[in-house]
Design an enzyme around this catalytic site. Structure first.
Site, PDB file in Angstrom:
ATOM      1  N   ASN A 133      37.513  50.994  33.660  1.00 16.64           N
ATOM      2  CA  ASN A 133      38.500  49.974  34.039  1.00 16.64           C
ATOM      3  C   ASN A 133      38.936  49.278  32.748  1.00 16.64           C
ATOM      4  OD1 ASN A 133      39.979  47.843  35.030  1.00 16.64           O
ATOM      5  ND2 ASN A 133      38.211  46.708  35.835  1.00 16.64           N
ATOM      6  N   LYS A 193      41.115  47.105  32.357  1.00 15.36           N
ATOM      7  CA  LYS A 193      41.616  45.731  32.585  1.00 15.36           C
ATOM      8  C   LYS A 193      42.945  45.560  31.840  1.00 15.36           C
ATOM      9  CE  LYS A 193      36.868  44.271  33.021  1.00 15.36           C
ATOM     10  NZ  LYS A 193      36.025  43.179  33.435  1.00 15.36           N
ATOM     11  N   HIS A 205      38.695  44.084  43.103  1.00 14.55           N
ATOM     12  CA  HIS A 205      37.907  43.726  41.915  1.00 14.55           C
ATOM     13  C   HIS A 205      37.677  42.216  41.932  1.00 14.55           C
ATOM     14  CE1 HIS A 205      36.729  43.101  37.759  1.00 14.55           C
ATOM     15  NE2 HIS A 205      36.443  44.383  37.706  1.00 14.55           N
ATOM     16  N   GLU A 236      37.836  40.068  39.753  1.00 14.01           N
ATOM     17  CA  GLU A 236      38.856  39.278  39.026  1.00 14.01           C
ATOM     18  C   GLU A 236      40.096  39.067  39.894  1.00 14.01           C
ATOM     19  OE1 GLU A 236      38.890  41.687  35.464  1.00 14.01           O
ATOM     20  OE2 GLU A 236      36.850  41.034  35.029  1.00 14.01           O
ATOM     21  N   GLY A 275      31.304  41.682  32.557  1.00 14.68           N
ATOM     22  CA  GLY A 275      31.793  41.165  31.284  1.00 14.68           C
ATOM     23  C   GLY A 275      30.867  40.134  30.649  1.00 14.68           C
TER      24      GLY A 275
HETATM   25  C1  PEP Z   1      34.553  45.873  35.567  1.00 15.63           C
HETATM   26  O1  PEP Z   1      35.504  45.258  35.137  1.00 15.63           O
HETATM   27  O2  PEP Z   1      34.665  46.496  36.622  1.00 15.63           O
HETATM   28  C2  PEP Z   1      33.296  45.835  34.817  1.00 15.63           C
HETATM   29  C3  PEP Z   1      32.227  46.366  35.335  1.00 15.63           C
HETATM   30  O3  PEP Z   1      33.332  45.229  33.576  1.00 15.63           O
HETATM   31  P1  PEP Z   1      32.185  45.265  32.444  1.00 15.63           P
HETATM   32  O4  PEP Z   1      31.684  46.679  32.357  1.00 15.63           O
HETATM   33  O5  PEP Z   1      32.915  44.858  31.191  1.00 15.63           O
HETATM   34  O6  PEP Z   1      31.132  44.315  32.850  1.00 15.63           O
END
Ligand code: PEP
Length: 245
Positions: A8, A10, A92, A94, A169
């Site tokens: 992902n 983002k 997600h 976010e 994150g």
């Molecule tokens: C995500 O955004 O789905 C995710 C798991 O991010 P990260 O691996 O950066 O924690």
């Protein structure tokens, strides 16, 4: 079950950076032992689709809950499909947090994706406060139940991603045991909902990296990973892919 490793990106990337990243991934990928996808920002879908070849599947990070019409800024499932999109992340954390997406909206998004032949990657996960009050199982079951309820017999066509919000994150990863415990709950819920639940992959996501991926993915109910930050670093992403067996 063949594992799935999905990146992902983002809101990251540029035409030049995407080309370099995809070049490095294609050069480093070997064999069809696991499925690999990258979920990229919508404006780059066409570019990345052309760079992906047939070893890397194309994914979107969201899809509209509406079919078409006066929804400025939205991207429909049919449009994604025209660009060769195979997967779309829905729900997600976010999106749930910054765009107030409810369980019902997430379920509709999954429905739109399925109707266009796109596999939704349905994200569920608890916040730190919910974990601390012992609500983890209730939260993930509620989030998944909405999608099961709206999609009935199509439910075997989805991918589920367990992503504890406190691990996304943050560099904090769920322990393999913590993750497995929740995955087993989700597996049981899917099993009760579909005769074909053995086809449904449940990914773990949340600070998965080259160092912790292998142990997470040896858990019996972890069928791959949804990877944010580390998916932008080709060496790390390739190591994660190589550790999925
Ligand atoms: C995500 O955004 O789905 C995710 C798991 O991010 P990260 O691996 O950066 O924690």
């Amino acid at each position: 079950m063949k594992k799935l490793i999905a990146g992902n990106w983002k809101m990251n990337g540029s035409l030049a950076a995407n080309e370099a990243l995809m070049g490095a991934l294609r050069a480093g990928l070997s064999g069809p032992a696991r499925d690999v996808a990258v979920c990229v920002p919508a404006p780059y879908l066409a570019q990345v689709g052309a760079l992906a070849g047939d070893v890397i599947a194309l994914g979107a990070q969201d899809v509209s809950a509406h079919e078409q019409g006066a929804y400025t800024g939205e991207v429909s499932a049919a449009m994604l499909r025209e660009l060769g999109v195979r997967y779309a992340i829905v729900g997600h954390s976010e999106r749930r947090q910054y765009h107030a997406e409810s369980d019902a909206v997430v379920a509709l998004k999954a429905q739109r994706a399925l109707a266009c032949g796109i596999t939704p990657i349905v994200c569920v996960g608890e916040t730190l406060a919910e974990r601390e009050t012992g609500d983890t199982e209730n939260v993930v079951k509620r989030q998944l139940a909405a999608v099961i309820h709206a999609n009935g017999h199509c439910i075997s066509e989805v991918v589920v991603a367990y992503e504890p919000v406190w691990a996304i994150g943050t560099g904090k990863t769920a322990t393999p045991q913590q993750a497995q415990q929740v995955h087993a709950v989700l597996r049981a819920q899917l099993h009760a909902a579909s005769a074909h639940s053995d086809r449904i992959r449940i990914l773990y996501g949340g600070s998965m990296n080259a160092g912790n991926a292998a142990e997470l993915m040896t858990q019996p109910d972890i069928d791959g990973g949804l990877i944010g930050g580390a998916s932008l670093k080709p060496e790390d992403f390739l190591k994660i892919i190589a550790s999925a067996r």
